[in-house]
Design an enzyme around this catalytic site. Structure first.
Site, short mmCIF file in Angstrom:
data_model
loop_
_atom_site.label_atom_id
_atom_site.label_comp_id
_atom_site.label_asym_id
_atom_site.label_seq_id
_atom_site.Cartn_x
_atom_site.Cartn_y
_atom_site.Cartn_z
N ASP A 51 0.82 -1.21 0.00
CA ASP A 51 0.00 0.00 0.00
C ASP A 51 0.86 1.26 0.00
O ASP A 51 2.07 1.21 0.26
CB ASP A 51 -0.89 0.04 1.25
CG ASP A 51 -1.96 -1.04 1.27
OD1 ASP A 51 -2.24 -1.62 0.21
OD2 ASP A 51 -2.52 -1.28 2.36
N TYR A 109 6.03 -10.36 6.74
CA TYR A 109 5.87 -8.93 7.00
C TYR A 109 6.27 -8.62 8.43
O TYR A 109 6.03 -9.42 9.35
CB TYR A 109 4.41 -8.51 6.81
CG TYR A 109 4.05 -8.15 5.40
CD1 TYR A 109 4.17 -6.84 4.93
CD2 TYR A 109 3.56 -9.12 4.51
CE1 TYR A 109 3.82 -6.51 3.63
CE2 TYR A 109 3.21 -8.79 3.21
CZ TYR A 109 3.34 -7.48 2.78
OH TYR A 109 3.01 -7.16 1.49
#
Length: 240
Positions: A51, A109
């Site tokens: 994002d 992540y």
């Protein structure tokens, strides 16, 4: 020749990884612009999208080189000279059937935050959450482990044939004044990690119960759609 590259980038200056029709300020656009300046017309494919504002320390891409680009060390040097917010860490040749996205087995992540307001030098790279219960956070994170339908943990507009993903492991650790949350999975939906972090932190801060989180994971009821701030999120490692 097809090559695989491991890259890092400062997501704070980009509107995301993937090309968009509304802006040129994307990671993909800058890399392909640099490639074209070196007479490389190939598009790039990434292991996954990030994002706007989200960083990477271990994103993987692949692209195809013309025959005259055989010196990969020289290629890396030239690309790093042209790109200021993106770093090529490694470039290696791979077989022609290698695919940065579809060949990936595991994705990791890392989410970084502090319980004090980050300094002016940290604000773009570290998130802020006030005091929380570490035991409750660990309990919440453990609920995500396993194969689940994450239909209640992604942004609308996700294009995928299934919302089922397997989370292999989660972890929370603290080092000095920094707090780290890790998710490793076979894949993630759009904004899934940010939504999972926010839900776990809501549990850790008493804004949502562990029972409510379990209900959302099991697609019984949606209790939150909020996203954790993007600044603290890093695509850390891809395993093939």
């Amino acid at each position: 020749m097809r090559v695989k590259a491991v890259i890092a980038y400062d997501g704070s200056v980009y509107q995301g990884f993937q090309k968009q029709t509304t802006t040129d300020t994307t990671v993909t656009n800058d890399i392909e612009k640099a490639l074209r300046s070196l007479q490389i017309d190939s598009s790039i494919i990434g292991s996954g999208r990030t994002d706007a504002g989200v960083h990477a320390t271990g994103q993987v891409i692949h692209f195809d080189l013309p025959e005259f680009w055989s010196d990969l060390d020289k290629l890396k040097l030239n690309l790093n000279r042209k790109l200021t917010q993106i770093q090529f860490k490694h470039i290696s040749s791979v077989s022609n059937d290698f695919h940065a996205r579809f060949s990936a087995k595991k994705r990791l992540y890392r989410y970084v935050f502090k319980i004090q307001n980050p300094s002016v030098f940290e604000q773009k790279y570290i998130s802020y959450y006030p005091e929380f219960d570490a035991t409750l956070l660990t309990q919440a994170l453990e609920l995500f482990v396993g194969e689940h339908d994450f239909d209640h943990f992604h942004k609308t507009g996700t294009v995928t044939h299934t919302t089922v993903r397997e989370i292999y492991k989660t972890n929370y650790i603290q080092r000095n004044n920094y707090h780290y949350i890790y998710f490793q999975a076979n894949g993630f939906l759009r904004s899934q990690v940010r939504m999972m972090v926010e839900a776990a932190m809501q549990c850790a801060r008493g804004d949502m119960t562990v029972k409510q989180l379990k209900e959302q994971i099991e697609c019984q009821e949606k209790h939150t759609t909020r996203l954790a701030p993007p600044e603290g999120l890093y695509l850390a490692k891809i395993n093939y």
